[in-house]
Design an enzyme around this catalytic site. Sequence first.
Site, PDB file in Angstrom:
ATOM      1  N   SER A   1       6.208   3.939   4.976  1.00  0.00           N
ATOM      2  CA  SER A   1       7.719   4.021   5.362  1.00  0.00           C
ATOM      3  C   SER A   1       7.501   6.256   5.309  1.00  0.00           C
ATOM      4  O   SER A   1       8.691   6.425   5.952  1.00  0.00           O
ATOM      5  CB  SER A   1       8.822   3.655   5.076  1.00  0.00           C
TER       6      SER A   1
ATOM      7  N   LYS B   1      12.935  12.653   0.881  1.00  0.00           N
ATOM      8  CA  LYS B   1      12.355  11.479   1.853  1.00  0.00           C
ATOM      9  C   LYS B   1      14.254  10.862   2.265  1.00  0.00           C
ATOM     10  O   LYS B   1      15.009  11.095   1.248  1.00  0.00           O
ATOM     11  CB  LYS B   1      12.099  10.229   1.212  1.00  0.00           C
TER      12      LYS B   1
ATOM     13  N   SER C   1       3.944   2.512   0.218  1.00  0.00           N
ATOM     14  CA  SER C   1       4.602   3.439   1.627  1.00  0.00           C
ATOM     15  C   SER C   1       4.801   5.302   0.716  1.00  0.00           C
ATOM     16  O   SER C   1       4.628   5.998   1.480  1.00  0.00           O
ATOM     17  CB  SER C   1       6.842   3.466   1.099  1.00  0.00           C
TER      18      SER C   1
HETATM   19  N1  GLN Z   1       4.622  -1.491   4.575  1.00  0.00           N
HETATM   20  C1  GLN Z   1       5.895  -2.597   3.317  1.00  0.00           C
HETATM   21  C2  GLN Z   1       6.891  -2.519   4.054  1.00  0.00           C
HETATM   22  O1  GLN Z   1       7.310  -2.687   5.214  1.00  0.00           O
HETATM   23  C3  GLN Z   1       5.974  -1.492   2.431  1.00  0.00           C
HETATM   24  C4  GLN Z   1       7.061  -0.077   2.382  1.00  0.00           C
HETATM   25  C5  GLN Z   1       7.414   0.523   1.573  1.00  0.00           C
HETATM   26  O2  GLN Z   1       6.946   0.880   0.755  1.00  0.00           O
HETATM   27  N2  GLN Z   1       8.622   1.430   2.053  1.00  0.00           N
HETATM   28  O3  GLN Z   1       7.719  -3.367   3.139  1.00  0.00           O
END
Ligand code: GLN
Length: 486
Positions: A151, A76, A175
């Site tokens: 994400s 990532k 995410s």
């Molecule tokens: N969807 C959540 C956010 O936007 C979690 C994102 C994540 O786990 N990095 O904060």
Amino acid sequence: MIEKTVAELYSALNSGEISSVELTQAYLDRINRYNETLNAFITVSDESALSKAKQADALRAKGDSSPLLGIPLAHKDIFCTEGVKTTCGSKILHNFISPYDATVVTRFNDAGAVMLGKTNMDEFAMGSSNETSYFGPVRNPWDTERVPGGSSGGSAAAVAADLCAMATGTDTGGSIRQPAAFCGVTGFKPSYGRISRWGMIAFASSLDQAGPICKSAEDAALMLNAMAGLDTKDSTSADVDVEDYTAGLDNSLEGLRIGLPRQHFAEGLSADVEQAVRDALRVYEKLGAELVDIDLPNNHLSVSAYYVVAPAEASANLSRFDGVRYGYRCEDPVDLEDMYKRTRSEGFGEEVKRRIMVGTYALSAGFYDAYYRKAQKIRRLIKNDFDAAFKDVDIIIGPTSPHTAFKLGAKTDPVAMYLEDIYTIAVNLAGLPGMSVPVGLADGLPVGMHMVASDFAEAKLLNVAHQFQKNTDWHRQRATAFTEGQ
Ligand code: GLN
């Protein structure tokens, strides 16, 4: 070959059926062919991948048979990689080249894995659809009109479309698990502190955790073996012994007590997702497990608490991107203040700015007690709920997401997007290990099952998931649009 799990590739490499150079080239060819459509990779590092693969083949010829030697992976784009661009999905870091490797990256390098490149992601890991990336959205290989989740959407799509054998992700509120569910792959978020955060660009430091995105629980165990462990460079990394996570995969599930949170099988859950999860639970019953209804009474507060804590921490973490030290700087600033202001206004996307504003507000004098302190108290209540549940059950199971992958552009309201993580966010607030495994298809789209264990019970979680995968083949289903040429 490219559809094989890491464990299977290991055998193929050892038996000489294929070399790491051939395997690496096969994935690079696929990336070349499909990345234009999927947009899963931001950077592809072909040359260094092939030279690393060559080294791996040479080591293997000399008798080295380390489990990840010569296996191609993707990181990532939140993990710093020396000499290779690290963007975090943002314009503000679009040209940033880190002078060092993140600990996670070093550990995979030391294990002999071959990095193919860096995967697309929501900007600074803020999002659930991969649509906030400065580099454009990733498309779901199962249906390219749909999101891959976020994400870590690039990593999940890359694994699902066989553009790499395994990938890393990070999970602050869901995410790793939600994109794994949407793309039909296995995603694992370890306990907070299990894996070093050093060199992993910080979003919300008390919640962020790195983990594997791959094709099976066994592969997650192999990856975790390389990733887990104390790192003195990260003071929050846990001084807890690392087990061999593959050792207990075949333990019997006879007598296992599975807790089903009433709050996760309630209104809002789509019928086809519920059906797939209930079918999976029947497999567990056949394996000797017992199903028990449980309560997580404060679960409904988790999204609200998270959206105070995470933006608060993000507002502090993101203050370092000021145009002086890293990446983007605005053109022709008239003075220092103009430089700060315009760099940040032009460099950050809309969602990131929204979080910085919410976080700054929540931490400001006069509001701290009303928001931040209160959210921290809720966090304790949520952890207490899990502690109480784990007195009675070994593992908690539910759906990963209320529905399957939605269409690109379908969710424009930020709050609707925030609710995506309704089943996963509490696990981050409590610091527990959680995982998503594919358990079915609904209208041709993958459904994920969410599993949670108590603190540092990673091995238990992997054992429970592996037993399911030994008895079913949902994790073997491929995204049909991308299966030609195998
Ligand atoms: N969807 C959540 C956010 O936007 C979690 C994102 C994540 O786990 N990095 O904060």
